[in-house]
Write an enzyme that holds these catalytic residues in place. Structure first.
Site, PDB file in Angstrom:
ATOM      1  N   ILE A 161      31.859  15.526  -1.811  1.00 49.50           N
ATOM      2  CA  ILE A 161      32.070  14.425  -1.243  1.00 49.50           C
ATOM      3  C   ILE A 161      31.425  14.247   0.116  1.00 49.50           C
ATOM      4  O   ILE A 161      31.123  13.361   0.456  1.00 49.50           O
ATOM      5  CB  ILE A 161      33.562  14.425  -1.371  1.00 49.50           C
TER       6      ILE A 161
ATOM      7  N   PRO B  61      37.775  22.624   1.823  1.00 52.38           N
ATOM      8  CA  PRO B  61      38.856  23.054   1.135  1.00 52.38           C
ATOM      9  C   PRO B  61      39.889  23.642   1.980  1.00 52.38           C
ATOM     10  O   PRO B  61      39.667  23.938   3.055  1.00 52.38           O
ATOM     11  CB  PRO B  61      38.263  24.120   0.162  1.00 52.38           C
TER      12      PRO B  61
ATOM     13  N   ARG C  85      43.002  16.996   2.318  1.00 48.24           N
ATOM     14  CA  ARG C  85      44.306  17.738   1.984  1.00 48.24           C
ATOM     15  C   ARG C  85      45.171  17.493   3.236  1.00 48.24           C
ATOM     16  O   ARG C  85      44.692  17.420   4.496  1.00 48.24           O
ATOM     17  CB  ARG C  85      44.019  19.263   1.955  1.00 48.24           C
TER      18      ARG C  85
ATOM     19  N   ASP D   4      44.839   9.616   3.321  1.00 51.13           N
ATOM     20  CA  ASP D   4      45.204   9.382   1.837  1.00 51.13           C
ATOM     21  C   ASP D   4      46.034  10.324   1.266  1.00 51.13           C
ATOM     22  O   ASP D   4      46.551  10.414   0.320  1.00 51.13           O
ATOM     23  CB  ASP D   4      43.937   8.978   0.974  1.00 51.13           C
TER      24      ASP D   4
ATOM     25  N   GLU E 139      53.941  15.369  -0.461  1.00 51.65           N
ATOM     26  CA  GLU E 139      53.987  14.199  -1.192  1.00 51.65           C
ATOM     27  C   GLU E 139      54.915  14.209  -2.357  1.00 51.65           C
ATOM     28  O   GLU E 139      55.141  15.310  -2.951  1.00 51.65           O
ATOM     29  CB  GLU E 139      52.282  14.113  -1.862  1.00 51.65           C
TER      30      GLU E 139
ATOM     31  N   HIS F  32      47.639   8.271  -1.504  1.00 50.58           N
ATOM     32  CA  HIS F  32      46.803   9.352  -2.434  1.00 50.58           C
ATOM     33  C   HIS F  32      46.226   8.472  -3.620  1.00 50.58           C
ATOM     34  O   HIS F  32      46.378   9.123  -4.424  1.00 50.58           O
ATOM     35  CB  HIS F  32      47.721  10.305  -3.020  1.00 50.58           C
TER      36      HIS F  32
END
Length: 314
Positions: free
Chosen positions: A158, A205, A233, A257, A262, A281
């Site tokens: 990404i 990560p 994250r 996002d 969550e 999300h």
């Protein structure tokens, strides 16, 4: 083979039939599964698919037939991998399915801050343009991306895609990553990334080293005109300290996002904070992206049944 899908609604709220999986197994689909029903629903299953359901040693002990767990996502932190290894249970994930859609969402956030399309549409719909003495007006500063510096934190699939989009906009790109590679943008330290960037996009990560890396210290290094984008994250961010920085104008804006918890809790520090944009999300959720995920999940299960598992994480 008996296949149980524990929380299918997020991936498939009804627009992507599960029919292909019926070629491989007897399929039971649950839209959502509360934790107290997990054991009962998968106790006799040979294989399961899940997204956010936690699978523990205790649950596995009640599932003697279970041989395969397919995670309908890239992250697999909800699975006790060591317990799966002890029971010879294969675990697979879905890598690199959402690269294009997440990168697209990053620029939806960036363009929200530079062009304020929704803000100006609301103004027009209120009748403000009809009352304007000039042919144009703007209610917030408009910004060109060309020549601005985008800092990429984490240079996986990404991060690379976001870099290519940034260059198409004429942006300068710098990068902080633990795994430098040939052809990457200018490598910098995290501190330099914070100091130099007009926009920062997070793509690393979540590890003990990156958890809460966005805090009052790192925020204090950023330009007051800088924007922070997080589609990776929620755990990167100390939300209370970020909220305070936004309230005090120490950075120009934050778009996310993802949150640390969550769905959003009622006492989330970022709720109703100025210059803070949050989506629920959804960066991974275009129809095309979910169809790709579902197809990879099918291929993962098919390969396992044929004795040649792919995308194995345990």
């Amino acid at each position: 083979m008996k296949l149980t899908i524990l929380d299918g609604h997020a991936v498939n709220p009804g627009d992507l039939p599960w029919d292909c999986f019926k070629e491989l197994a007897e399929v039971t689909v649950y839209e959502r599964t509360p934790s107290e029903l997990v054991k009962n629903r998968i106790g006799g299953s040979d294989a399961i698919f899940l997204n956010k359901i936690t699978i523990t040693e205790d649950i596995l002990s009640a599932c003697p037939n279970l041989k395969y767990i397919g995670v309908l996502a890239t992250g697999y932190n909800v699975i006790d991998l060591e317990a799966c290894r002890r029971r010879n249970i294969t675990v697979t994930n879905i890598p690199a399915y959402s690269t294009d859609s997440v990168a697209q969402h990053v620029f939806a956030f960036i363009l929200n801050f530079t062009n304020h399309v929704a803000l100006h549409n609301q103004s027009v719909q209120r009748g403000d343009w009809q009352k304007c003495p000039d042919f144009c007006y703007w209610n917030a500063p408009l910004t060109e991306l060309a020549g601005k510096t985008l800092g990429i934190f984490g240079y996986g699939n990404i991060g690379k895609k976001v870099t290519s989009l940034a260059r198409a906009f004429g942006m300068n790109v710098i990068c902080c990553t633990r795994t430098p590679c040939e052809g990457m943008p200018e490598p910098v330290t995290f501190e330099e990334l914070c100091r130099r960037s007009d926009f920062i996009s997070l793509h690393a990560p979540l590890t003990p080293q990156t958890t809460h890396i966005i805090n009052k210290e790192s925020l204090s290094l950023m330009k007051k005109s800088a924007y922070l984008i997080n589609t990776a994250r929620g755990g990167f961010v100390v939300e209370a300290e970020l909220a305070q920085s936004l309230k005090e104008g120490k950075i120009a804006g934050y778009a996310a996002d993802v949150l640390e918890s969550e769905p959003m809790s009622k006492d989330c520090p970022l709720l109703n904070v100025p210059n803070c944009v949050i989506t629920p999300h959804i960066a991974w959720a275009p129809l095309e992206t979910r169809a790709r995920l579902q197809n990879i999940a099918y291929e993962n299960l098919k390969a396992f049944i044929e004795g040649n598992p792919v995308n194995v994480v345990s």
